[in-house]
Scaffold this motif. Sequence first.
Motif, mmCIF file in Angstrom:
data_model
loop_
_atom_site.group_PDB
_atom_site.id
_atom_site.type_symbol
_atom_site.label_atom_id
_atom_site.label_comp_id
_atom_site.label_asym_id
_atom_site.label_seq_id
_atom_site.Cartn_x
_atom_site.Cartn_y
_atom_site.Cartn_z
ATOM 1 N N ALA A 46 -24.764 39.277 18.782
ATOM 2 C CA ALA A 46 -25.519 40.493 18.442
ATOM 3 C C ALA A 46 -26.077 40.478 17.015
ATOM 4 O O ALA A 46 -25.835 41.382 16.226
ATOM 5 N N GLY A 47 -26.840 39.439 16.698
ATOM 6 C CA GLY A 47 -27.604 39.439 15.453
ATOM 7 C C GLY A 47 -26.929 38.818 14.255
ATOM 8 O O GLY A 47 -25.720 38.574 14.240
ATOM 9 N N ASP A 48 -27.746 38.582 13.209
ATOM 10 C CA ASP A 48 -27.337 37.879 11.995
ATOM 11 C C ASP A 48 -26.729 36.522 12.340
ATOM 12 O O ASP A 48 -25.607 36.189 11.941
ATOM 13 N N LEU A 49 -27.491 35.732 13.080
ATOM 14 C CA LEU A 49 -27.074 34.370 13.367
ATOM 15 C C LEU A 49 -27.029 33.565 12.075
ATOM 16 O O LEU A 49 -26.107 32.769 11.864
ATOM 17 N N TYR A 50 -28.048 33.759 11.241
ATOM 18 C CA TYR A 50 -28.092 33.090 9.940
ATOM 19 C C TYR A 50 -27.864 34.100 8.823
ATOM 20 O O TYR A 50 -27.991 35.312 9.030
ATOM 21 N N ASP A 51 -27.582 33.583 7.645
ATOM 22 C CA ASP A 51 -27.335 34.474 6.510
ATOM 23 C C ASP A 51 -28.601 34.805 5.737
ATOM 24 O O ASP A 51 -28.617 35.743 4.957
ATOM 25 N N ARG A 52 -29.650 34.037 5.949
ATOM 26 C CA ARG A 52 -30.903 34.318 5.253
ATOM 27 C C ARG A 52 -32.079 33.830 6.084
ATOM 28 O O ARG A 52 -31.907 33.091 7.056
ATOM 29 N N ALA A 53 -33.264 34.263 5.685
ATOM 30 C CA ALA A 53 -34.466 34.009 6.468
ATOM 31 C C ALA A 53 -34.723 32.522 6.669
ATOM 32 O O ALA A 53 -35.143 32.088 7.741
ATOM 33 N N ILE A 54 -34.503 31.718 5.624
ATOM 34 C CA ILE A 54 -34.695 30.269 5.724
ATOM 35 C C ILE A 54 -33.327 29.611 5.551
ATOM 36 O O ILE A 54 -32.884 29.356 4.427
ATOM 37 N N PRO A 55 -32.622 29.350 6.643
ATOM 38 C CA PRO A 55 -31.274 28.799 6.548
ATOM 39 C C PRO A 55 -31.293 27.310 6.223
ATOM 40 O O PRO A 55 -32.289 26.621 6.493
ATOM 41 N N PRO A 56 -30.204 26.773 5.668
ATOM 42 C CA PRO A 56 -30.126 25.325 5.427
ATOM 43 C C PRO A 56 -30.059 24.568 6.747
ATOM 44 O O PRO A 56 -29.637 25.111 7.780
ATOM 45 N N LYS A 57 -30.477 23.308 6.722
ATOM 46 C CA LYS A 57 -30.538 22.516 7.963
ATOM 47 C C LYS A 57 -29.164 22.362 8.593
ATOM 48 O O LYS A 57 -29.043 22.256 9.832
ATOM 49 N N GLU A 58 -28.104 22.358 7.784
ATOM 50 C CA GLU A 58 -26.753 22.234 8.331
ATOM 51 C C GLU A 58 -26.409 23.438 9.212
ATOM 52 O O GLU A 58 -25.754 23.301 10.247
ATOM 53 N N ALA A 59 -26.857 24.622 8.793
ATOM 54 C CA ALA A 59 -26.603 25.831 9.575
ATOM 55 C C ALA A 59 -27.388 25.806 10.879
ATOM 56 O O ALA A 59 -26.883 26.206 11.937
ATOM 57 N N VAL A 60 -28.636 25.328 10.817
ATOM 58 C CA VAL A 60 -29.463 25.228 12.022
ATOM 59 C C VAL A 60 -28.815 24.274 13.020
ATOM 60 O O VAL A 60 -28.795 24.528 14.228
ATOM 61 N N LYS A 61 -28.243 23.182 12.512
ATOM 62 C CA LYS A 61 -27.589 22.212 13.405
ATOM 63 C C LYS A 61 -26.377 22.831 14.098
ATOM 64 O O LYS A 61 -26.141 22.581 15.291
ATOM 65 N N VAL A 62 -25.597 23.642 13.374
ATOM 66 C CA VAL A 62 -24.426 24.283 13.982
ATOM 67 C C VAL A 62 -24.861 25.174 15.145
ATOM 68 O O VAL A 62 -24.270 25.126 16.236
ATOM 69 N N LEU A 63 -25.902 25.982 14.933
ATOM 70 C CA LEU A 63 -26.372 26.861 16.005
ATOM 71 C C LEU A 63 -26.934 26.048 17.167
ATOM 72 O O LEU A 63 -26.651 26.336 18.336
ATOM 73 N N ASN A 64 -27.716 25.015 16.853
ATOM 74 C CA ASN A 64 -28.296 24.177 17.896
ATOM 75 C C ASN A 64 -27.207 23.535 18.761
ATOM 76 O O ASN A 64 -27.257 23.571 19.992
ATOM 77 N N ASP A 65 -26.197 22.942 18.117
ATOM 78 C CA ASP A 65 -25.112 22.291 18.850
ATOM 79 C C ASP A 65 -24.319 23.300 19.682
ATOM 80 O O ASP A 65 -23.872 22.994 20.790
ATOM 81 N N THR A 66 -24.155 24.516 19.141
ATOM 82 C CA THR A 66 -23.410 25.555 19.859
ATOM 83 C C THR A 66 -24.132 25.964 21.135
ATOM 84 O O THR A 66 -23.528 26.080 22.203
ATOM 85 N N LEU A 67 -25.437 26.173 21.031
ATOM 86 C CA LEU A 67 -26.220 26.564 22.208
ATOM 87 C C LEU A 67 -26.254 25.455 23.256
ATOM 88 O O LEU A 67 -26.194 25.718 24.466
ATOM 89 N N LEU A 68 -26.319 24.205 22.799
ATOM 90 C CA LEU A 68 -26.278 23.084 23.737
ATOM 91 C C LEU A 68 -24.942 23.045 24.475
ATOM 92 O O LEU A 68 -24.898 22.795 25.690
ATOM 93 N N HIS A 69 -23.858 23.298 23.757
ATOM 94 C CA HIS A 69 -22.529 23.299 24.374
ATOM 95 C C HIS A 69 -22.419 24.404 25.415
ATOM 96 O O HIS A 69 -21.898 24.193 26.517
ATOM 97 N N LEU A 70 -22.895 25.592 25.082
ATOM 98 C CA LEU A 70 -22.852 26.702 26.032
ATOM 99 C C LEU A 70 -23.734 26.411 27.250
ATOM 100 O O LEU A 70 -23.403 26.808 28.383
ATOM 101 N N ARG A 71 -24.837 25.702 27.023
ATOM 102 C CA ARG A 71 -25.707 25.318 28.139
ATOM 103 C C ARG A 71 -24.960 24.372 29.080
ATOM 104 O O ARG A 71 -25.040 24.502 30.308
ATOM 105 N N LYS A 72 -24.217 23.425 28.516
ATOM 106 C CA LYS A 72 -23.443 22.488 29.335
ATOM 107 C C LYS A 72 -22.367 23.219 30.135
ATOM 108 O O LYS A 72 -22.009 22.787 31.237
ATOM 109 N N LEU A 73 -21.863 24.321 29.580
ATOM 110 C CA LEU A 73 -20.866 25.120 30.294
ATOM 111 C C LEU A 73 -21.512 26.048 31.320
ATOM 112 O O LEU A 73 -20.816 26.757 32.046
#
Length: 382
Positions: A46-73
């Motif tokens: 429910a919102g605030d996935l990132y802490d700021r408008a332009i997140p660091p690439k490491e944060a983007v990778k965490v979200l990307n990997d998380t969504l991929l994992h949930l997709r596999k499930l």
Amino acid sequence: MKIIHTADWHLGKIIYKQHLTEDQNEVIQQFLKICEEEQPDAVIIAGDLYDRAIPPKEAVKVLNDTLLHLRKLNIPVLMISGNHDSSERLAFGTSLFELGGVHLHTELKENREPVVLLDEEGPVYFHLIPYIEPAEAQAVFREKEIKTHQEAYEAIVEDIRERFDMNERHVLVGHAFIQGGMESDSEERLTMMGGTPYVEAELFHDFSYVALGHLHQPQRVGSPHIRYSGSPFKYSFSEVTHNKSLTVADVTPGETSTRQIPLAPEKDLETVEGYFSDLMKGDATVNRDNYLNIRLLDDGEILDPVGQLKTVYPNVLHLERKGITGSFREEDIERVREKRNKAPIEVMSEYFELVKDEELSGEKQEILQQIIEDIRQSERKV
């Protein structure tokens, strides 16, 4: 229908110059393990996935990997943007995400349709309402006069009631400040144009469940079915007493039950207090690697106290020293907290009065408030 509700990940968060992305990822791995065990019918963020408008690439990778994992499930994911997210940047790829069962809404639209998921008892309608400023709601509901968050949600809820059968199961996902919720120092102040940023809980009486983001402490507001899941990690020392968790909601016709599943990071935020010599013994905390706010009780001078304490507690983030009077100057701390919680227009009005020795007129306040709103809008579209 079993739903796992979480919010306010704030990926990419930095506190006292300490990057927390690795710690956040460790907690997200706990979340994914819980999803594997619980096998929910849907996951809500429910919102605030990132802490700021332009997140660091490491944060983007965490979200990307998380969504991929949930997709596999094979678990559908329902997400909205929060006030810390850039709605336009986050919206990239949303049409493709839909094909993979990831439903991300970042904009309030006319005649918007809910996401409909089915279980053995029929459909459940998920109304994904991203964080919005009152002006965004005004642009959608042009026939109404909307100047506050309350009026914005009144229009949204009225529209849902008019277009859908509320005898069915409806879940509202929102990122807002519901009146009666308990704040911490971590949440960014929401717009107060035309009044307060609060929304009354009574508005959501007809919904089966209301999954909220924005406030970081897990809590119900008004009714058991209106809940903040809270953040999965502590983001300021004002949150040290919070028990972080995610919420599991079982939404059945006529009844919704909820339970909390705790989340425990390897390195927690903690405040410890004591005399320097006692603290140096190393037993002030169960985990010396915790991120610490240390309150020293000593009166005298100590050479490089932080440097010495870090040889025992490597993650000292903040040090408070007792004043000459023997207190931590709580009055000063409270004064700073009050100033931080003031809306920008309040700060500007006080400054104008201090400099000009006269009150800021209502007309000038409206002009300044509009400038503030324009800046907020441009920042969210970065």
